[in-house]
Scaffold this motif. Sequence first.
Motif, PDB file in Angstrom:
ATOM      1  N   HIS A 412       0.836  -1.193   0.000  1.00 53.59           N
ATOM      2  CA  HIS A 412       0.000   0.000   0.000  1.00 53.59           C
ATOM      3  C   HIS A 412       0.877   1.252   0.000  1.00 53.59           C
ATOM      4  O   HIS A 412       1.942   1.284   0.621  1.00 53.59           O
ATOM      5  CB  HIS A 412      -0.919   0.018   1.217  1.00 53.59           C
ATOM      6  CG  HIS A 412      -2.106  -0.893   1.091  1.00 53.59           C
ATOM      7  ND1 HIS A 412      -3.084  -0.699   0.146  1.00 53.59           N
ATOM      8  CD2 HIS A 412      -2.462  -2.007   1.786  1.00 53.59           C
ATOM      9  CE1 HIS A 412      -4.002  -1.652   0.269  1.00 53.59           C
ATOM     10  NE2 HIS A 412      -3.650  -2.459   1.250  1.00 53.59           N
ATOM     11  N   ASP A 434      -5.092   4.716   0.203  1.00 60.93           N
ATOM     12  CA  ASP A 434      -4.691   4.850  -1.207  1.00 60.93           C
ATOM     13  C   ASP A 434      -5.810   4.453  -2.168  1.00 60.93           C
ATOM     14  O   ASP A 434      -5.600   4.335  -3.373  1.00 60.93           O
ATOM     15  CB  ASP A 434      -3.419   4.043  -1.502  1.00 60.93           C
ATOM     16  CG  ASP A 434      -3.604   2.526  -1.350  1.00 60.93           C
ATOM     17  OD1 ASP A 434      -4.755   2.064  -1.231  1.00 60.93           O
ATOM     18  OD2 ASP A 434      -2.581   1.811  -1.338  1.00 60.93           O
ATOM     19  N   LYS A 435      -7.038   4.198  -1.625  1.00 63.36           N
ATOM     20  CA  LYS A 435      -8.261   3.917  -2.400  1.00 63.36           C
ATOM     21  C   LYS A 435      -8.323   2.489  -2.932  1.00 63.36           C
ATOM     22  O   LYS A 435      -9.221   2.155  -3.714  1.00 63.36           O
ATOM     23  CB  LYS A 435      -8.428   4.901  -3.568  1.00 63.36           C
ATOM     24  CG  LYS A 435      -8.296   6.364  -3.193  1.00 63.36           C
ATOM     25  CD  LYS A 435      -8.372   7.260  -4.426  1.00 63.36           C
ATOM     26  CE  LYS A 435      -8.045   8.698  -4.093  1.00 63.36           C
ATOM     27  NZ  LYS A 435      -8.068   9.573  -5.293  1.00 63.36           N
ATOM     28  N   THR A 436      -7.393   1.635  -2.529  1.00 61.12           N
ATOM     29  CA  THR A 436      -7.375   0.262  -3.030  1.00 61.12           C
ATOM     30  C   THR A 436      -7.592  -0.746  -1.913  1.00 61.12           C
ATOM     31  O   THR A 436      -7.394  -0.457  -0.732  1.00 61.12           O
ATOM     32  CB  THR A 436      -6.040  -0.068  -3.726  1.00 61.12           C
ATOM     33  OG1 THR A 436      -5.003  -0.168  -2.737  1.00 61.12           O
ATOM     34  CG2 THR A 436      -5.674   0.980  -4.758  1.00 61.12           C
ATOM     35  N   LYS A 438      -6.326  -4.728  -1.135  1.00 61.41           N
ATOM     36  CA  LYS A 438      -5.391  -5.772  -1.561  1.00 61.41           C
ATOM     37  C   LYS A 438      -5.757  -7.090  -0.891  1.00 61.41           C
ATOM     38  O   LYS A 438      -6.154  -7.122   0.279  1.00 61.41           O
ATOM     39  CB  LYS A 438      -3.950  -5.389  -1.237  1.00 61.41           C
ATOM     40  CG  LYS A 438      -3.430  -4.230  -2.100  1.00 61.41           C
ATOM     41  CD  LYS A 438      -1.964  -3.944  -1.844  1.00 61.41           C
ATOM     42  CE  LYS A 438      -1.473  -2.766  -2.697  1.00 61.41           C
ATOM     43  NZ  LYS A 438      -1.429  -3.082  -4.140  1.00 61.41           N
ATOM     44  N   THR A 450      -5.163  -6.732  -6.521  1.00 62.94           N
ATOM     45  CA  THR A 450      -5.608  -5.436  -6.006  1.00 62.94           C
ATOM     46  C   THR A 450      -6.977  -5.126  -6.598  1.00 62.94           C
ATOM     47  O   THR A 450      -7.179  -5.251  -7.809  1.00 62.94           O
ATOM     48  CB  THR A 450      -4.613  -4.319  -6.374  1.00 62.94           C
ATOM     49  OG1 THR A 450      -3.358  -4.590  -5.757  1.00 62.94           O
ATOM     50  CG2 THR A 450      -5.112  -2.962  -5.868  1.00 62.94           C
ATOM     51  N   LEU A 451      -7.909  -4.731  -5.736  1.00 64.58           N
ATOM     52  CA  LEU A 451      -9.254  -4.358  -6.167  1.00 64.58           C
ATOM     53  C   LEU A 451      -9.343  -2.835  -6.223  1.00 64.58           C
ATOM     54  O   LEU A 451      -9.086  -2.157  -5.227  1.00 64.58           O
ATOM     55  CB  LEU A 451     -10.298  -4.919  -5.204  1.00 64.58           C
ATOM     56  CG  LEU A 451     -10.212  -6.426  -4.906  1.00 64.58           C
ATOM     57  CD1 LEU A 451     -11.297  -6.832  -3.919  1.00 64.58           C
ATOM     58  CD2 LEU A 451     -10.311  -7.239  -6.186  1.00 64.58           C
ATOM     59  N   VAL A 452      -9.695  -2.307  -7.389  1.00 67.80           N
ATOM     60  CA  VAL A 452      -9.753  -0.860  -7.600  1.00 67.80           C
ATOM     61  C   VAL A 452     -11.158  -0.479  -8.050  1.00 67.80           C
ATOM     62  O   VAL A 452     -11.736  -1.130  -8.921  1.00 67.80           O
ATOM     63  CB  VAL A 452      -8.723  -0.411  -8.666  1.00 67.80           C
ATOM     64  CG1 VAL A 452      -8.810   1.084  -8.896  1.00 67.80           C
ATOM     65  CG2 VAL A 452      -7.311  -0.811  -8.246  1.00 67.80           C
ATOM     66  N   HIS A 454     -13.121   2.247  -5.737  1.00 70.22           N
ATOM     67  CA  HIS A 454     -13.531   3.358  -4.884  1.00 70.22           C
ATOM     68  C   HIS A 454     -12.768   4.624  -5.267  1.00 70.22           C
ATOM     69  O   HIS A 454     -11.612   4.564  -5.698  1.00 70.22           O
ATOM     70  CB  HIS A 454     -13.271   3.030  -3.416  1.00 70.22           C
ATOM     71  CG  HIS A 454     -14.280   2.088  -2.820  1.00 70.22           C
ATOM     72  ND1 HIS A 454     -15.586   2.455  -2.593  1.00 70.22           N
ATOM     73  CD2 HIS A 454     -14.162   0.798  -2.385  1.00 70.22           C
ATOM     74  CE1 HIS A 454     -16.232   1.425  -2.052  1.00 70.22           C
ATOM     75  NE2 HIS A 454     -15.403   0.408  -1.921  1.00 70.22           N
ATOM     76  N   SER A 474     -16.303   2.903   2.116  1.00 67.82           N
ATOM     77  CA  SER A 474     -15.321   3.922   1.759  1.00 67.82           C
ATOM     78  C   SER A 474     -15.762   5.325   2.168  1.00 67.82           C
ATOM     79  O   SER A 474     -16.952   5.581   2.402  1.00 67.82           O
ATOM     80  CB  SER A 474     -15.081   3.893   0.244  1.00 67.82           C
ATOM     81  OG  SER A 474     -14.347   5.006  -0.214  1.00 67.82           O
ATOM     82  N   TRP A 482     -17.544  -7.480  -3.900  1.00 65.28           N
ATOM     83  CA  TRP A 482     -16.559  -7.993  -4.846  1.00 65.28           C
ATOM     84  C   TRP A 482     -16.629  -9.520  -4.922  1.00 65.28           C
ATOM     85  O   TRP A 482     -16.752 -10.201  -3.893  1.00 65.28           O
ATOM     86  CB  TRP A 482     -15.146  -7.588  -4.424  1.00 65.28           C
ATOM     87  CG  TRP A 482     -14.952  -6.123  -4.188  1.00 65.28           C
ATOM     88  CD1 TRP A 482     -15.203  -5.442  -3.035  1.00 65.28           C
ATOM     89  CD2 TRP A 482     -14.477  -5.162  -5.121  1.00 65.28           C
ATOM     90  NE1 TRP A 482     -14.904  -4.111  -3.189  1.00 65.28           N
ATOM     91  CE2 TRP A 482     -14.457  -3.906  -4.459  1.00 65.28           C
ATOM     92  CE3 TRP A 482     -14.053  -5.227  -6.454  1.00 65.28           C
ATOM     93  CZ2 TRP A 482     -14.036  -2.733  -5.077  1.00 65.28           C
ATOM     94  CZ3 TRP A 482     -13.626  -4.053  -7.074  1.00 65.28           C
ATOM     95  CH2 TRP A 482     -13.624  -2.835  -6.393  1.00 65.28           C
TER      96      TRP A 482
END
Length: 661
Positions: A412, A434-436, A438, A450-452, A454, A474, A482
């Motif tokens: 991160h 960091d908006k991700t 993991k 990594t899920l992106v 948000h 978020s 997910w």
Amino acid sequence: MRCCLNPDCSNPQNPDDNQYCESCNTPLIPLLRGRYRVIKVLSDEGGFGRTYLAEDVDKLNEWCVVKQFAPKIQETSALKKAIELFKEEAKQLQKLGEHPQIPTLLAYFEQDNYLFLVQQFIDGHNLLQELQQGITYNEAKILDLLLDLLPILQFIHDRGVIHRDIKPQNIIRRQSDGRLVLIDFGSSKQLTATVQTQIGTTIGSHGYTPMEQMQDGEAYPASDLFSLGTTCFHLLTGIRPSKLWMQHGYSWVSAWRQHFSNSGYVGGSLSGHLSQVLDNLLEIDIQQRYQSVDEVIKDLTNQPLLPPTPATLLTVSSTTERLFRKNRLLVYVAILLLGFGGVWYLQSRSQIITNRTQENTPAPSTLKGHASDVNSVAFAPDGITLASGSDDRTIKLWNLATVKQIRTLTGHSRWVWAIAFSPDGKTLASGSADKTIKLWNIATGKEIRTLVGHSQGIASVTFSPDGKTLASGSLDKKIKLWNLATGTEIRTLEGHSQAVAAISFSPDGKTLASGSWDKKIKLWNLATGKEIRTLEGHSGLVLAVAFSPDGINLASGSKDKTIKLWNLVTGEAIRTLKGHTDKVNSVAYLPKSGDNKNQNTILISGSNDNTVKLWNLETGKEIRTLKRDSGYIYSVAVSADGKTIASGGSADNIIKIWRMP
């Protein structure tokens, strides 16, 4: 009286029934944005607008502060910088207003071609006003001030913000409790950004601002510490650093002791210990200065213990008493004050000690290794492995049987706010600023994916009971579901008007609960993605939610310092648990399994009041308090067998482990 909002009006006060200003003929606005009645001008902002005292008619005429942005400059770069700073102040207040000693942002909007910022009103006097009223500062008061302000600076620095304009005018002593409040974040900025100094864009105040900030436009945590040092000098001596700067430039800082000696300070000579601390705060060369709040605190508290003093002492100040109760640093302050020749009486110490060592409270073990606050802790299903996520951007795995660190997971780019184990214990999910999100392989320590998706930081993550779905909440006000097999987004749940701080799956995996800064809890049908109902009752931000093991009830923790228990069939609050003295950040049910199947339902809570509490939910009574020495508690977790409790927070970046009898 009505106040004219023309920033150039020379006499803005008008009778209530006036429609136009008697002085400038500007139409008068009865209610700004339909709810804020502006009463009077508090200050002019140096050609950039005005600050007003106002009443919020939607909150029983509660006082608030309205800042108006109305620059009188035409030069493009300076105007652009001014607009950026005004917007930045709103952003910083929104992010930092969670701290009880930073004003809360209430609104930010545009009306009639002006920008307005509305913030919490702090009833009290700033420290410059105290000096002007004849209040004098001695060494004991400066120590009190440092120990009240340093944790605030640590809070903002840990969140990537530098204030850039610390001075007596920007520190208010709150009348209600005597605590210090840091105001005026219009000059604050992100650590990662650098301001290129231009004409009209230098940020800070002459005399209080360090050289690297004044000459190069660069600011760091050490820059705020320099300003704190000059503030202490001003309060001790009554001499404005701006005056010395105009006369001597930065050379006055190197000769601060000489100016101190010539000031007529009434408290006698400064101790060598505080003098050395001020030396390190006032270093012109940033490389030689304190680099962090932690370094200052370490020097303030690393005094050798003195022999016991006979109990024929005077009463300690109320501010000192409050700090002792809330922060371990005050123990050292008492030692320091005695060493400086003061005579103090620490009231009811035996009662405080008694409260800290309640009968049958197990002694905790400690896990050390993180370099910053521990925001989240989670047990693996085996009850032996613990994970922790921190502001140092790492996740650590711990073996509780050996009380040793297994490995560190890195990847991160910003703070790790949330972590959760999958039901089979093979995967760990982490959510970050960091908006991700993991996903990690626990056996290898390698990142799976990594899920992106948000648009803002991830405050909460949790696995469904079958381990096939991950939910994330978020700051972007959204919840995402997910598919863990494919890493793709299933759907987004929208309905909250503020950040989603907490989420929890029901034991059957059919319902999701979400708690939000909008003070509401929502229940969602995961088969349809539709909202089932909204639970309302908290008067503050909802920061934690947890389903009971039988799925019938829900527990929620809030900034209003309470825990509420909800009947999910009726949507009504069954019970409110009161006992914490600060916001409740985390709640968890003690599992009923093995030899504790027949026990009453027990809830565990962690709070900013430095405590972990255990509650009997049948009676609503507190069973036990597990005290920590200091620091906020951000997260609590319970092992699957219910025999081990872990907590993470801000005290020395450590994790506490309690083995329950």
